[in-house]
Design a protein around this motif. Sequence first.
Motif, PDB file in Angstrom:
ATOM      1  N   MET A  17      17.351  52.892  20.173  1.00  0.00           N
ATOM      2  CA  MET A  17      16.005  53.073  19.661  1.00  0.00           C
ATOM      3  C   MET A  17      15.024  52.292  20.511  1.00  0.00           C
ATOM      4  SD  MET A  17      17.015  52.724  15.654  1.00  0.00           S
ATOM      5  CE  MET A  17      15.371  52.400  15.152  1.00  0.00           C
ATOM      6  N   SER A  18      13.834  52.848  20.688  1.00  0.00           N
ATOM      7  CA  SER A  18      12.838  52.130  21.460  1.00  0.00           C
ATOM      8  C   SER A  18      12.214  51.044  20.609  1.00  0.00           C
ATOM      9  CB  SER A  18      11.758  53.102  21.921  1.00  0.00           C
ATOM     10  OG  SER A  18      11.136  53.671  20.794  1.00  0.00           O
ATOM     11  N   ARG A  19      11.735  50.012  21.253  1.00  0.00           N
ATOM     12  CA  ARG A  19      11.050  48.910  20.608  1.00  0.00           C
ATOM     13  C   ARG A  19      11.893  48.178  19.574  1.00  0.00           C
ATOM     14  NH1 ARG A  19       7.385  46.684  23.545  1.00  0.00           N
ATOM     15  NH2 ARG A  19       6.009  48.177  24.498  1.00  0.00           N
ATOM     16  N   VAL A  20      13.172  47.987  19.876  1.00  0.00           N
ATOM     17  CA  VAL A  20      14.051  47.186  19.030  1.00  0.00           C
ATOM     18  C   VAL A  20      14.800  46.209  19.926  1.00  0.00           C
ATOM     19  CG1 VAL A  20      16.024  47.211  17.466  1.00  0.00           C
ATOM     20  CG2 VAL A  20      14.332  49.021  17.340  1.00  0.00           C
ATOM     21  N   CYS A  21      14.786  44.935  19.562  1.00  0.00           N
ATOM     22  CA  CYS A  21      15.512  43.915  20.312  1.00  0.00           C
ATOM     23  C   CYS A  21      17.010  44.150  20.151  1.00  0.00           C
ATOM     24  CB  CYS A  21      15.131  42.531  19.790  1.00  0.00           C
ATOM     25  SG  CYS A  21      16.038  41.197  20.566  1.00  0.00           S
ATOM     26  N   GLU A  22      17.744  44.151  21.261  1.00  0.00           N
ATOM     27  CA  GLU A  22      19.175  44.451  21.227  1.00  0.00           C
ATOM     28  C   GLU A  22      20.014  43.299  20.674  1.00  0.00           C
ATOM     29  OE1 GLU A  22      21.022  46.956  24.303  1.00  0.00           O
ATOM     30  OE2 GLU A  22      19.220  46.493  25.462  1.00  0.00           O
ATOM     31  N   LEU A  23      19.477  42.091  20.660  1.00  0.00           N
ATOM     32  CA  LEU A  23      20.266  40.946  20.208  1.00  0.00           C
ATOM     33  C   LEU A  23      19.887  40.450  18.818  1.00  0.00           C
ATOM     34  CD1 LEU A  23      20.512  38.857  23.489  1.00  0.00           C
ATOM     35  CD2 LEU A  23      22.122  40.515  22.559  1.00  0.00           C
ATOM     36  N   THR A  24      18.644  40.630  18.401  1.00  0.00           N
ATOM     37  CA  THR A  24      18.228  40.147  17.082  1.00  0.00           C
ATOM     38  C   THR A  24      17.937  41.275  16.104  1.00  0.00           C
ATOM     39  OG1 THR A  24      15.906  40.048  17.740  1.00  0.00           O
ATOM     40  CG2 THR A  24      17.227  38.041  18.022  1.00  0.00           C
ATOM     41  N   GLY A  25      17.740  42.494  16.590  1.00  0.00           N
ATOM     42  CA  GLY A  25      17.405  43.603  15.702  1.00  0.00           C
ATOM     43  C   GLY A  25      15.942  43.623  15.309  1.00  0.00           C
ATOM     44  N   LYS A  26      15.144  42.775  15.911  1.00  0.00           N
ATOM     45  CA  LYS A  26      13.713  42.708  15.594  1.00  0.00           C
ATOM     46  C   LYS A  26      13.037  44.001  16.045  1.00  0.00           C
ATOM     47  CE  LYS A  26      10.191  39.269  15.758  1.00  0.00           C
ATOM     48  NZ  LYS A  26       9.906  37.913  16.161  1.00  0.00           N
ATOM     49  N   THR A  69      11.081  38.145  23.204  1.00  0.00           N
ATOM     50  CA  THR A  69      10.957  36.775  23.703  1.00  0.00           C
ATOM     51  C   THR A  69      11.467  35.785  22.664  1.00  0.00           C
ATOM     52  OG1 THR A  69       8.655  36.789  22.964  1.00  0.00           O
ATOM     53  CG2 THR A  69       9.069  37.250  25.282  1.00  0.00           C
ATOM     54  N   HIS A  70      11.272  36.095  21.387  1.00  0.00           N
ATOM     55  CA  HIS A  70      11.811  35.252  20.315  1.00  0.00           C
ATOM     56  C   HIS A  70      13.342  35.238  20.376  1.00  0.00           C
ATOM     57  CE1 HIS A  70      12.359  33.560  16.307  1.00  0.00           C
ATOM     58  NE2 HIS A  70      13.203  34.546  16.053  1.00  0.00           N
ATOM     59  N   GLY A  71      13.944  36.396  20.614  1.00  0.00           N
ATOM     60  CA  GLY A  71      15.398  36.491  20.719  1.00  0.00           C
ATOM     61  C   GLY A  71      15.928  35.739  21.922  1.00  0.00           C
ATOM     62  N   LEU A  72      15.196  35.784  23.021  1.00  0.00           N
ATOM     63  CA  LEU A  72      15.601  35.080  24.231  1.00  0.00           C
ATOM     64  C   LEU A  72      15.611  33.565  23.997  1.00  0.00           C
ATOM     65  CD1 LEU A  72      16.419  35.703  27.105  1.00  0.00           C
ATOM     66  CD2 LEU A  72      14.034  35.535  27.770  1.00  0.00           C
ATOM     67  N   ARG A  73      14.600  33.063  23.293  1.00  0.00           N
ATOM     68  CA  ARG A  73      14.560  31.634  22.967  1.00  0.00           C
ATOM     69  C   ARG A  73      15.712  31.262  22.036  1.00  0.00           C
ATOM     70  NH1 ARG A  73       9.289  29.844  20.477  1.00  0.00           N
ATOM     71  NH2 ARG A  73      10.215  27.805  20.813  1.00  0.00           N
ATOM     72  N   SER A  74      16.035  32.157  21.107  1.00  0.00           N
ATOM     73  CA  SER A  74      17.132  31.889  20.172  1.00  0.00           C
ATOM     74  C   SER A  74      18.468  31.828  20.901  1.00  0.00           C
ATOM     75  CB  SER A  74      17.184  32.970  19.100  1.00  0.00           C
ATOM     76  OG  SER A  74      15.997  32.990  18.363  1.00  0.00           O
ATOM     77  N   VAL A  75      18.663  32.723  21.865  1.00  0.00           N
ATOM     78  CA  VAL A  75      19.905  32.736  22.645  1.00  0.00           C
ATOM     79  C   VAL A  75      20.037  31.427  23.413  1.00  0.00           C
ATOM     80  CG1 VAL A  75      21.073  33.825  24.602  1.00  0.00           C
ATOM     81  CG2 VAL A  75      20.090  35.238  22.803  1.00  0.00           C
ATOM     82  N   GLU A  76      18.966  30.997  24.057  1.00  0.00           N
ATOM     83  CA  GLU A  76      19.005  29.747  24.823  1.00  0.00           C
ATOM     84  C   GLU A  76      19.236  28.548  23.899  1.00  0.00           C
ATOM     85  OE1 GLU A  76      19.097  29.427  28.113  1.00  0.00           O
ATOM     86  OE2 GLU A  76      19.071  31.609  28.172  1.00  0.00           O
ATOM     87  N   HIS A  77      18.642  28.575  22.716  1.00  0.00           N
ATOM     88  CA  HIS A  77      18.793  27.475  21.759  1.00  0.00           C
ATOM     89  C   HIS A  77      20.242  27.355  21.270  1.00  0.00           C
ATOM     90  CE1 HIS A  77      17.625  24.674  18.594  1.00  0.00           C
ATOM     91  NE2 HIS A  77      18.354  25.391  17.753  1.00  0.00           N
ATOM     92  N   ASN A  78      20.938  28.489  21.148  1.00  0.00           N
ATOM     93  CA  ASN A  78      22.316  28.490  20.656  1.00  0.00           C
ATOM     94  C   ASN A  78      23.349  28.266  21.754  1.00  0.00           C
ATOM     95  OD1 ASN A  78      22.394  28.968  17.724  1.00  0.00           O
ATOM     96  ND2 ASN A  78      21.126  30.723  18.283  1.00  0.00           N
TER      97      ASN A  78
END
Length: 110
Positions: A17-26, A69-78
């Motif tokens: 789907m377009s406009r959906v984050c692949e890692l967070t589902g946002k 970008t929120h998901g990218l920060r979450s990945v780095e944080h974890n």
Amino acid sequence: MARQVPRPQNFEREFIMSRVCELTGKSRQVGCNVSHANNKTKRVYLPNLQNVTLMSDGLERSFKFRVSTHGLRSVEHNGGLDNWLLKTSDEKLSLRAVKVKRELKKKQAA
């Protein structure tokens, strides 16, 4: 009357789907524009998606994802892609991310 066609069990997850984050589902959110005269009109808030290449330490290769970008920060944080995939439930992840997660679990089991 329109005839309804039965949908597969995982209909939403079969297509990218377009406009959906692949890692967070946002995905997109809906809200209102409010004018000075307090008129309200519908609008859409889209996530800030970026095409990124993330390195998997366990599999020793890189993967391309479309991530907010929120998901990218979450990945780095974890602590990186591997930790994020192992922590996150399959419902939030895209099909490609679930495949990477499966590969990672196989490699760790071996």
